[in-house]
Design an enzyme around this catalytic site. Structure first.
Site, PDB file in Angstrom:
ATOM      1  N   GLU A 334       0.849  -1.191   0.000  1.00 21.68           N
ATOM      2  CA  GLU A 334       0.000   0.000   0.000  1.00 21.68           C
ATOM      3  C   GLU A 334       0.890   1.249   0.000  1.00 21.68           C
ATOM      4  OE1 GLU A 334      -3.413   2.068   2.859  1.00 21.68           O
ATOM      5  OE2 GLU A 334      -1.990   0.645   3.713  1.00 21.68           O
ATOM      6  N   HIS A 335       1.734   1.379   1.004  1.00 18.32           N
ATOM      7  CA  HIS A 335       2.679   2.487   1.100  1.00 18.32           C
ATOM      8  C   HIS A 335       4.091   1.948   0.876  1.00 18.32           C
ATOM      9  CE1 HIS A 335      -0.341   5.131   3.041  1.00 18.32           C
ATOM     10  NE2 HIS A 335      -0.664   4.073   3.755  1.00 18.32           N
TER      11      HIS A 335
END
Length: 442
Positions: A334-335
């Protein structure tokens, strides 16, 4: 508490490597069973079920059917409750988020002459109703309100409503109300979890049904979205937080450890790994973590230790830079932070990540709150097929075609050939001499 999980890819077999890629919501079977009665109760009982679950799951004893929707007075009071510096930070973030998303907004229509006299293009119109989910289980998240509301407002969605769990006193986090109003959304329902997804899908006496729901949530929310995907568009898969902090030899491991804790502190169901091919960086990170924990609140220490000392987090030491790239792309986080003084040297090797924040001065914190790109991102390897939440999630596209009389004959000829080949007689007839009888000279 056990020690921080430490993995060396050179010592992992294929099964152990595959296990590192798993997320907490990878197996939703248990949650799928548990959300079923909640969904059915909301479908049949409506507001009464929402109030019951708000009291049972969120401890909101004062909640009633009459107070499910946030009142204008509650919005007004929030601005008196929230500190001025918090309001200023919300305004700053929203300004940047709006600036970013306005650049994303597509032109209402484009049209191109494909062949002389034959035109085709796309027309973009907003989705008519969207539910914005803002979680609250492990904290208050006005930033999620900012990230979901601003692109929806930029896209000009006519009907927007925020769904967020109530606090124990039956209210909504004041900063969330401030963020919503500044962003341009003033319909908020005190409703969270699987019951919020069901309410958005079916509607109740108080709540209008929506065509789509976006925003991150717990495995309960993810399971309910999946279960109700035939009733409401569930949007991109956004579950518990996850991050990979990549660090090369140009940075200190203590900095990598500092940023590793950012997503790990969200909750015990988060995932967070430091990935490096430098043993020095890995050892410096390990040594720095106790000092960083000493500067955190007790609850966030508990959450981050559960992640970093468990199966969904820790330090991954690879045997080479190329192996680090491979792990990142396999994980599809995601990040992703590229902690390096030369991050652009690494960027071209990354193909699977929802968000890529580059350099020592771009931690996830800045991405989450202030920079402008959307921080509502696909999780659980969703980055392989989805991008971040954007204006495009709030609009839909219609293809437009227009063929003039001079262009018709040539197009009809080729359409007729393919229609005949595929065995569709009506397709063929529609572009045959039969049509000409009705068109005449028009």
């Amino acid at each position: 508490m056990s020690s921080v999980s430490f993995y060396e890819t050179a010592n992992l077999n294929s099964e152990a490597y595959k296990n590192l890629l798993r997320r907490s919501e990878s197996d939703l079977s248990v949650f799928m069973e548990k959300v079923e009665p909640i969904i059915e109760a909301v479908r049949t009982e409506g507001d009464a079920a929402l109030v019951r679950y708000g009291r049972e799951f969120d401890g909101a004893k004062p909640l009633t059917e009459a107070t499910l929707k946030v009142s204008e007075a509650e919005f007004d009071a929030a601005f008196d409750t929230v500190d001025a510096e918090v309001i200023e930070a919300i305004e700053y973030g929203i300004t940047n988020i709006r600036s970013f998303h306005e650049e994303q907004k597509p032109d209402p229509m484009w049209f191109k002459e494909i062949r002389p006299g034959a035109f085709a293009g796309d027309r973009y119109t907003p989705i008519q109703s969207v539910a914005l989910y803002v979680p609250r289980g492990k904290g208050a998240f006005p930033s999620v309100t900012m990230m979901t509301s601003v692109p929806a407002v930029v896209a000009e969605v006519p009907e927007l409503a925020i769904f967020t769990p109530p606090t124990p006193d039956g209210s909504v986090d004041a900063a969330t109300l401030v963020a919503a109003r500044i962003a341009g959304v003033e319909t908020i329902y005190k409703c969270g979890g699987a019951q919020a997804v069901a309410a958005a899908a079916f509607g109740t006496k108080t709540i209008k049904p929506a065509l789509k729901i976006v925003g991150p949530g717990s495995p309960w929310v993810v399971a309910a979205k999946r279960r109700l995907s035939d009733m409401i568009d569930p949007g991109l898969p956004a579950g518990p937080s996850e991050a990979i902090i990549f660090a090369d030899e140009s940075v200190h491991g203590g900095l990598a450890a500092l940023d590793l804790l950012v997503e790990a502190e969200h909750g015990p169901d988060s995932s967070a790994f430091l990935v490096t091919h430098s043993r020095r960086v890995a050892e410096e990170a390990l040594a720095a973590l106790p000092d960083h924990w000493a500067e955190m609140t007790e609850q966030r220490v508990e959450f981050s230790k559960a992640v970093l000392c468990g199966e969904n987090g820790g330090i991954v030491l690879t045997s080479s830079l190329e192996e680090s790239y491979k792990f990142i792309n396999d994980y599809a986080p995601e990040h992703l932070e590229l902690l390096s003084t030369e991050p652009f040297e690494h960027l071209g090797h990354i193909t699977e990540a929802s968000e890529i924040l580059m350099g020592p001065h771009t931690p996830v914190s800045i991405g989450n709150f202030a920079l402008g790109p959307n921080a509502v991102l696909p999780t659980s390897q969703g980055a392989r097929t989805y991008g971040p939440l954007s204006v495009h999630d709030f609009v839909k596209c219609s293809s437009i075609g227009y063929v003039t009389r001079p262009a018709y004959a040539e197009m009809a000829k080729h359409a007729r050939v393919l229609a005949r080949y595929e065995g569709f007689s009506s397709h063929e007839n529609a572009v045959s001499d039969m049509r000409q009888k009705y068109l005449g000279n028009r």
